[in-house]
Design a protein around this motif. Structure first.
Motif, short mmCIF file in Angstrom:
data_model
loop_
_atom_site.label_atom_id
_atom_site.label_comp_id
_atom_site.label_asym_id
_atom_site.label_seq_id
_atom_site.Cartn_x
_atom_site.Cartn_y
_atom_site.Cartn_z
N PRO A 129 6.16 3.07 6.46
CA PRO A 129 4.71 2.83 6.58
C PRO A 129 4.24 1.71 5.67
O PRO A 129 4.87 1.39 4.65
N SER A 130 3.12 1.13 6.02
CA SER A 130 2.49 0.13 5.15
C SER A 130 1.96 0.82 3.90
O SER A 130 1.85 2.06 3.85
N ILE A 131 1.63 0.05 2.89
CA ILE A 131 1.08 0.63 1.67
C ILE A 131 -0.22 1.37 1.98
O ILE A 131 -0.47 2.45 1.45
N ALA A 132 -1.05 0.80 2.84
CA ALA A 132 -2.31 1.47 3.20
C ALA A 132 -2.04 2.82 3.85
O ALA A 132 -2.75 3.81 3.58
N GLU A 133 -1.02 2.88 4.71
CA GLU A 133 -0.67 4.15 5.34
C GLU A 133 -0.12 5.15 4.33
O GLU A 133 -0.42 6.35 4.38
N LYS A 134 0.66 4.65 3.38
CA LYS A 134 1.19 5.53 2.34
C LYS A 134 0.07 6.09 1.48
O LYS A 134 0.09 7.27 1.07
#
Length: 415
Positions: free
Chosen positions: A43-48
């Protein structure tokens, strides 16, 4: 008489000495071990960060932020998550995986210095005879590596969780030596791992009890004992419960059972069982966002949730079977939601923010159809009910909403 009075619960008939003690901690490995699955998308950092907040909402105690020793991408993600915890004053505690090597441990300390977040170093090393033979490791090598890594992490001001991979296939003598050495040099948490998914519940119970009696108690130190399991034999949840009964303080796992091969202990299912077993603190915890958490992880990793997945799968509280639906409907007619959610389900859906769903298919009776129409405000004339009933009986699947509405006059659908 209340609904609980109508259920005789054999689960409460604990044999002497086997009652789960509690409280139980949960360590979420979704963003580290879960991402080692060959089928996931990182996942992207935003998703994490979104997943981090869902963990917090569920009351999960701690999470593995990642393995910063893996490289710059991992360092960036771990740092961002650490800053998110600090800036939002989240209660969830953090740890990071690291091989028992300075190059893996040092980046954790650097992230602690940059962010101000206390991060436990989860230093791991293989332990079983089969691993030692394959790698050409001697007993002295393992002990010296353990001593050096734990001492180094402690010297950097890090709390240490010492992790032995493949503990469930390791001989007692080596298990005892490794954990004793780690505790002697400063580890205050130890993690027993069923890395290959080899254990059975009896084995998990025996192993945890051995570690507590032969290592933890003789050490004289306050040591947290963690259990980290995998699902290769389909026993991850059962093994985790056995580990708790054996005295483990914390259980590791991943959302929807992500992880290498067939995955880790399913965190979501673990939370369900802890709540239904009335084990603190989960007996009092609000878990109505459990499905949102699982769906968030599913979206972010690209791993679908099977329809028949417990609790959060689309079919978990859905039936089109006539006998089952009839009983649920009768319970609803008594104005008793708890009864309706319990009469044909061992997991009351309302505890997790969900509802029973009654659909129409080839195994349905007319009560399914009457209920389906009533819930949508559609007049249930004999003609309409019969038309839907005949279509369902001729079908080889549960009817979709579109298929059912094709049997209903347009004028009736507008009412």
């Amino acid at each position: 008489m209340t609904t609980p009075d109508l259920i005789y619960d054999w689960n409460q008939n604990h044999p002497p000495g086997l009652k789960p003690p509690g409280p139980v901690l949960i360590n979420d490995e979704t963003l580290r071990d879960g991402l080692q699955s060959p089928s996931v998308r990182d996942p992207s950092i935003a998703e994490k960060i979104e997943i981090l907040h869902l963990m917090e909402a569920l009351g999960i105690d701690s999470l593995d932020l990642g393995l910063p020793g893996a490289g710059p991408r991992a360092v960036e993600a771990v740092t961002a998550l650490a800053r998110e915890i600090i800036s939002n004053k989240l209660k969830i505690r953090a740890n990071c995986a690291a091989r028992t090597h300075e190059n893996d441990i040092r980046p954790i300390a650097e992230i602690v210095q940059k962010t101000g977040l206390a991060i436990e170093a989860a230093t791991f090393i293989g332990s079983s005879p089969i691993r030692r033979f394959t790698e050409g490791w001697t007993d002295d090598f393992l002990l010296q590596t353990t001593e050096k890594a734990v001492q180094y992490a402690v010297s950097l001001g890090l709390d240490v969780m010492y992790v032995t991979e493949d503990t469930s296939r390791c001989d007692p003598e080596t298990v005892k030596k490794l954990y004793t050495t780690a505790i002697q040099y400063g580890a205050r948490a130890i993690c027993i791992c069923d890395t290959a998914g080899h254990a059975t519940p009896v084995g998990a119970l025996a192993l945890v009890r051995f570690v507590i009696e032969e290592v933890v108690k003789p050490s004289g130190e306050k040591i947290r004992v963690d259990w980290h399991g995998h699902s290769d034999r389909g026993l991850a949840i059962a093994n985790s419960l056995a580990a708790i009964i054996g005295g483990a303080n914390s259980v590791h796992g991943c959302a929807i059972g992500l992880g290498e091969r067939v995955g880790n202990t399913q965190v979501d299912q673990m939370l369900v069982n802890l709540k239904l077993m009335n084990i603190a603190p989960w007996d009092q915890q609000d878990l109505t966002k459990l499905k949102q958490y699982c769906q968030g992880v599913s979206r972010a990793t690209g791993v679908p949730i099977p329809a028949n997945y417990p609790v959060v799968g689309d079919d978990a509280f859905r039936t089109a079977t006539g006998v089952h639906a009839a009983a649920i409907i009768k319970a609803y007619r008594k104005n008793d939601v708890v009864l309706a959610n319990s009469v044909y389900s061992g997991v009351p859906s309302h505890l997790f923010g969900l509802d029973q769903i009654i659909d129409v298919g080839p195994m349905s009776g007319k009560s399914n159809i009457l209920w389906w129409l009533e819930r949508r405000g559609i007049p249930a004339t004999d003609e309409v009910v019969e038309r839907i009933y005949q279509r369902a009986k001729q079908s080889n699947h549960t009817l979709s909403e579109t298929e059912i509405l094709q049997c209903v006059p347009a004028a009736a659908q507008k009412k």
